[in-house]
Design a protein around this motif. Sequence first.
Motif, short mmCIF file in Angstrom:
data_model
loop_
_atom_site.label_atom_id
_atom_site.label_comp_id
_atom_site.label_asym_id
_atom_site.label_seq_id
_atom_site.Cartn_x
_atom_site.Cartn_y
_atom_site.Cartn_z
N GLY A 97 81.94 -84.57 21.33
CA GLY A 97 80.69 -84.33 22.04
C GLY A 97 79.82 -85.56 22.10
N LEU A 98 78.58 -85.34 22.50
CA LEU A 98 77.58 -86.40 22.61
C LEU A 98 76.64 -86.32 21.42
CD1 LEU A 98 76.06 -88.64 24.19
CD2 LEU A 98 74.84 -86.78 25.37
N VAL A 99 76.45 -87.44 20.75
CA VAL A 99 75.58 -87.47 19.59
C VAL A 99 74.80 -88.77 19.59
CG1 VAL A 99 77.36 -88.48 18.11
CG2 VAL A 99 75.53 -87.12 17.07
N GLN A 100 73.61 -88.74 19.03
CA GLN A 100 72.79 -89.94 18.95
C GLN A 100 73.27 -90.85 17.82
OE1 GLN A 100 68.71 -88.70 18.56
NE2 GLN A 100 68.48 -88.42 20.77
N PRO A 101 73.02 -92.13 17.92
CA PRO A 101 73.36 -93.04 16.81
C PRO A 101 72.77 -92.54 15.49
CG PRO A 101 72.72 -94.30 18.73
CD PRO A 101 72.44 -92.86 19.07
N GLY A 102 73.58 -92.61 14.44
CA GLY A 102 73.18 -92.09 13.14
C GLY A 102 73.54 -90.64 12.93
N GLY A 103 73.99 -89.98 13.97
CA GLY A 103 74.34 -88.57 13.87
C GLY A 103 75.74 -88.36 13.32
N ALA A 104 76.17 -87.09 13.33
CA ALA A 104 77.46 -86.72 12.76
C ALA A 104 78.20 -85.76 13.69
CB ALA A 104 77.26 -86.07 11.39
N LEU A 105 79.51 -85.82 13.60
CA LEU A 105 80.40 -84.88 14.30
C LEU A 105 81.58 -84.57 13.39
CD1 LEU A 105 80.65 -86.21 17.99
CD2 LEU A 105 79.65 -84.03 17.25
N ARG A 106 82.19 -83.44 13.66
CA ARG A 106 83.36 -83.05 12.88
C ARG A 106 84.43 -82.47 13.80
NH1 ARG A 106 84.56 -78.04 8.95
NH2 ARG A 106 85.85 -79.05 7.36
N LEU B 20 77.20 -92.22 12.80
CA LEU B 20 77.93 -92.67 13.98
C LEU B 20 77.20 -93.80 14.69
CD1 LEU B 20 79.27 -89.24 15.17
CD2 LEU B 20 80.67 -91.26 14.71
N LYS B 21 78.01 -94.70 15.25
CA LYS B 21 77.50 -95.87 15.96
C LYS B 21 77.99 -95.83 17.40
CE LYS B 21 78.20 -98.55 11.71
NZ LYS B 21 78.88 -99.74 11.12
N PRO B 22 77.30 -96.51 18.30
CA PRO B 22 77.77 -96.54 19.70
C PRO B 22 79.21 -97.05 19.82
CG PRO B 22 75.54 -97.33 19.59
CD PRO B 22 75.98 -97.14 18.17
N GLU B 23 79.62 -97.95 18.93
CA GLU B 23 80.99 -98.48 19.01
C GLU B 23 82.04 -97.47 18.55
OE1 GLU B 23 78.33 -99.90 17.54
OE2 GLU B 23 78.90 -100.95 15.68
N ASP B 24 81.61 -96.32 18.05
CA ASP B 24 82.56 -95.25 17.73
C ASP B 24 82.91 -94.43 18.97
OD1 ASP B 24 80.73 -94.77 14.70
OD2 ASP B 24 82.68 -95.76 14.91
N THR B 25 82.25 -94.69 20.06
CA THR B 25 82.54 -93.97 21.30
C THR B 25 83.98 -94.20 21.74
OG1 THR B 25 80.24 -94.05 22.05
CG2 THR B 25 81.95 -93.78 23.74
N ALA B 26 84.72 -93.11 21.92
CA ALA B 26 86.13 -93.19 22.29
C ALA B 26 86.67 -91.77 22.47
CB ALA B 26 86.93 -93.90 21.21
N VAL B 27 87.89 -91.69 22.96
CA VAL B 27 88.63 -90.44 22.92
C VAL B 27 89.39 -90.42 21.60
CG1 VAL B 27 90.40 -89.01 23.99
CG2 VAL B 27 88.85 -90.35 25.43
N GLN C 231 95.75 -83.74 23.09
CA GLN C 231 95.26 -84.20 24.39
C GLN C 231 94.00 -85.07 24.26
OE1 GLN C 231 94.51 -81.33 23.10
NE2 GLN C 231 92.31 -81.11 23.45
N GLY C 232 93.39 -85.06 23.08
CA GLY C 232 92.22 -85.89 22.84
C GLY C 232 90.91 -85.14 23.03
N THR C 233 89.90 -85.61 22.32
CA THR C 233 88.55 -85.06 22.48
C THR C 233 87.57 -86.25 22.57
OG1 THR C 233 86.91 -83.51 21.57
CG2 THR C 233 88.15 -84.81 19.97
N GLN C 234 86.67 -86.18 23.52
CA GLN C 234 85.75 -87.28 23.77
C GLN C 234 84.60 -87.26 22.76
OE1 GLN C 234 85.77 -89.84 26.28
NE2 GLN C 234 84.10 -90.63 25.01
N VAL C 235 84.35 -88.41 22.16
CA VAL C 235 83.19 -88.61 21.30
C VAL C 235 82.34 -89.70 21.92
CG1 VAL C 235 82.39 -89.42 19.05
CG2 VAL C 235 84.32 -87.84 19.20
N THR C 236 81.10 -89.39 22.21
CA THR C 236 80.18 -90.36 22.79
C THR C 236 78.95 -90.48 21.90
OG1 THR C 236 80.92 -89.79 25.03
CG2 THR C 236 78.84 -90.99 24.83
N VAL C 237 78.67 -91.70 21.49
CA VAL C 237 77.51 -91.96 20.64
C VAL C 237 76.52 -92.79 21.47
CG1 VAL C 237 76.68 -92.87 18.46
CG2 VAL C 237 79.03 -91.98 18.65
N SER C 238 75.43 -92.16 21.81
CA SER C 238 74.47 -92.82 22.70
C SER C 238 73.10 -92.18 22.54
CB SER C 238 74.92 -92.72 24.15
OG SER C 238 73.95 -93.24 25.03
N SER C 239 72.07 -92.99 22.71
CA SER C 239 70.71 -92.47 22.68
C SER C 239 70.25 -92.13 24.08
CB SER C 239 69.78 -93.48 22.03
OG SER C 239 69.85 -94.72 22.70
#
Length: 122
Positions: A10-19, A84-91, A114-122
Amino acid sequence: QVQLVESGGGLVQPGGALRPSCAASGINSTDPMGWYRQAPGEQRELVAFINSGGSTAYADSGKGRFAITRDNTKNTMYLQMNSLKPEDTAVYYCNAQRIVVMGLKRTEYNYWGQGTQVTVSS
């Protein structure tokens, strides 16, 4: 037949978390598993790895921030990603390996989700 299905990106702001999680079918608890990621224009790279004994390994980019776990009772693998950092953005892709040894012949099979999109952005 092996099937791997990722979810939880999903989409998360810098410093956030995903699982993100990876639901697996057709694999054995002895099959090593891992998470890879691929950013646009980049090669796919290993993020984290867990073997059948529960030992883990991480790419330098995720050390101290990411944690890989697997629940063999649920046939599910997870990747807890913190700070999380913007550079972690990837599938992010789930991977499972199976090594078959017959006599002197060793064959390695790799299975991918098939992959899951992770986007780190403010």
